[in-house]
Design a protein around this motif. Sequence first.
Motif, mmCIF file in Angstrom:
data_model
loop_
_atom_site.group_PDB
_atom_site.id
_atom_site.type_symbol
_atom_site.label_atom_id
_atom_site.label_comp_id
_atom_site.label_asym_id
_atom_site.label_seq_id
_atom_site.Cartn_x
_atom_site.Cartn_y
_atom_site.Cartn_z
ATOM 1 N N ALA A 96 8.820 6.264 12.266
ATOM 2 C CA ALA A 96 8.790 5.257 11.190
ATOM 3 C C ALA A 96 9.911 4.236 11.315
ATOM 4 C CB ALA A 96 8.894 5.962 9.832
ATOM 5 N N GLU A 97 10.988 4.588 11.984
ATOM 6 C CA GLU A 97 12.185 3.738 12.038
ATOM 7 C C GLU A 97 11.921 2.291 12.462
ATOM 8 O OE1 GLU A 97 16.752 4.147 13.662
ATOM 9 O OE2 GLU A 97 15.095 4.762 14.974
ATOM 10 N N PRO A 98 11.093 2.029 13.504
ATOM 11 C CA PRO A 98 10.861 0.625 13.887
ATOM 12 C C PRO A 98 10.257 -0.212 12.759
ATOM 13 C CG PRO A 98 10.181 2.087 15.655
ATOM 14 C CD PRO A 98 10.471 2.954 14.469
ATOM 15 N N LEU A 99 9.384 0.379 11.946
ATOM 16 C CA LEU A 99 8.791 -0.363 10.840
ATOM 17 C C LEU A 99 9.845 -0.775 9.819
ATOM 18 C CD1 LEU A 99 5.543 1.715 10.164
ATOM 19 C CD2 LEU A 99 5.661 -0.586 11.141
ATOM 20 N N LYS A 104 9.116 -4.264 8.022
ATOM 21 C CA LYS A 104 7.694 -4.264 7.691
ATOM 22 C C LYS A 104 7.396 -3.281 6.565
ATOM 23 C CE LYS A 104 5.910 -5.870 12.130
ATOM 24 N NZ LYS A 104 4.865 -5.702 13.158
ATOM 25 N N ARG A 105 8.297 -2.309 6.390
ATOM 26 C CA ARG A 105 8.210 -1.370 5.282
ATOM 27 C C ARG A 105 9.620 -1.150 4.734
ATOM 28 N NH1 ARG A 105 3.974 -2.706 6.405
ATOM 29 N NH2 ARG A 105 2.084 -1.535 6.874
ATOM 30 N N LYS A 106 9.719 -0.762 3.456
ATOM 31 C CA LYS A 106 11.028 -0.618 2.827
ATOM 32 C C LYS A 106 11.560 0.802 2.862
ATOM 33 C CE LYS A 106 10.473 -4.499 -0.365
ATOM 34 N NZ LYS A 106 10.450 -4.926 -1.794
ATOM 35 N N SER A 107 10.671 1.780 3.028
ATOM 36 C CA SER A 107 11.125 3.169 2.984
ATOM 37 C C SER A 107 10.259 4.025 3.903
ATOM 38 C CB SER A 107 11.059 3.714 1.558
ATOM 39 O OG SER A 107 9.701 3.832 1.143
ATOM 40 N N PHE A 108 10.782 5.211 4.219
ATOM 41 C CA PHE A 108 10.022 6.141 5.050
ATOM 42 C C PHE A 108 8.740 6.577 4.347
ATOM 43 C CE2 PHE A 108 14.298 6.787 6.903
ATOM 44 C CZ PHE A 108 13.986 6.560 8.227
ATOM 45 N N ARG A 109 8.800 6.702 3.013
ATOM 46 C CA ARG A 109 7.617 7.126 2.264
ATOM 47 C C ARG A 109 6.478 6.131 2.428
ATOM 48 N NH1 ARG A 109 8.427 9.050 -3.816
ATOM 49 N NH2 ARG A 109 9.538 10.645 -2.617
ATOM 50 N N GLN A 110 6.783 4.847 2.466
ATOM 51 C CA GLN A 110 5.755 3.818 2.639
ATOM 52 C C GLN A 110 5.113 3.872 4.025
ATOM 53 O OE1 GLN A 110 7.450 -0.010 1.763
ATOM 54 N NE2 GLN A 110 7.576 0.362 -0.438
ATOM 55 N N CYS A 111 5.776 4.520 4.976
ATOM 56 C CA CYS A 111 5.289 4.571 6.354
ATOM 57 C C CYS A 111 4.424 5.791 6.650
ATOM 58 C CB CYS A 111 6.472 4.605 7.335
ATOM 59 S SG CYS A 111 7.615 3.232 7.205
ATOM 60 N N GLN A 112 4.327 6.711 5.709
ATOM 61 C CA GLN A 112 3.765 8.023 6.021
ATOM 62 C C GLN A 112 2.349 7.950 6.600
ATOM 63 O OE1 GLN A 112 4.260 11.111 3.091
ATOM 64 N NE2 GLN A 112 2.546 12.308 3.899
ATOM 65 N N LEU A 151 4.240 2.112 19.616
ATOM 66 C CA LEU A 151 2.947 1.630 19.132
ATOM 67 C C LEU A 151 2.888 1.407 17.626
ATOM 68 C CD1 LEU A 151 0.480 3.880 21.184
ATOM 69 C CD2 LEU A 151 0.959 1.458 21.550
ATOM 70 N N ILE A 152 3.834 1.965 16.877
ATOM 71 C CA ILE A 152 3.737 1.972 15.419
ATOM 72 C C ILE A 152 3.715 0.566 14.828
ATOM 73 C CG2 ILE A 152 6.229 2.119 15.030
ATOM 74 C CD1 ILE A 152 3.588 4.036 13.004
#
Length: 253
Positions: A96-99, A104-112, A151-152
Amino acid sequence: MSCLHVNNVSKQFIRKEGKKKHIIQAVDHVSFELHEGESLGIIGPSGCGKTTLINIILGQIKPDSGSVHKSPSIGLVGQDPYSSLCPTMTVEKAVAEPLIFLKKRKSFRQCQREVEEILEFVNLGWGVYGNRLPAQLSGGERQRVGIARALITSPSLLLLDEPTSMLDQEVKGEIVSVIKAIVKKKNTAFLMVTHDILLASEICDRILVLCDGKIIEENTSAEIMNSPVQPLTRDLISISTDIKSYWDKHYLS
């Protein structure tokens, strides 16, 4: 649409030995283009200029002459799966870190959801691997995490720098399967730098052969493998560890 255009790029380095200076021509007037959905392998022995060229493409080294025009969206998979991951970051957070870094995202939860999907794509189920640390992964699993990280962000250009050089044959086969899946399912152009001509021929549409910083041969993968022109190309084919399986697959099946 062009994702990468390398135009007449050259780079020299100066090596000092005592009072003497030696000029090393690492890259010598190299030009090629890569379009959306295409795959290109750059092949050559150690010292041929592969690493310098990919660093120029990434912008880490400035060329002496020539130019590089590339997509702003690039993913990179390095060759060392053992040092590319933070030892204290779980798989899901590493992917999730690259996002988050690119905002592109504000938190790890948004990337799940995206993390779950890309981990499934590289055959690492989120439920099993999501909370694991790098120390709990094999070399092949770490490299698949590296591919997922690349790829994320849905890059239009993927660079692979010797992606299987530190893996054994069985694990290399797993990584090859993942890369083939990328070729088949995602409209992502990718450039792979490797010394393994058989690996490139199985995955890439075209192959460039580098020697002393110059392109000495360029063709489709099938033509390179079936009718190599340059002695170096023939040598690279002859020393490939799995060349017998290539001939068996393509000519005896």
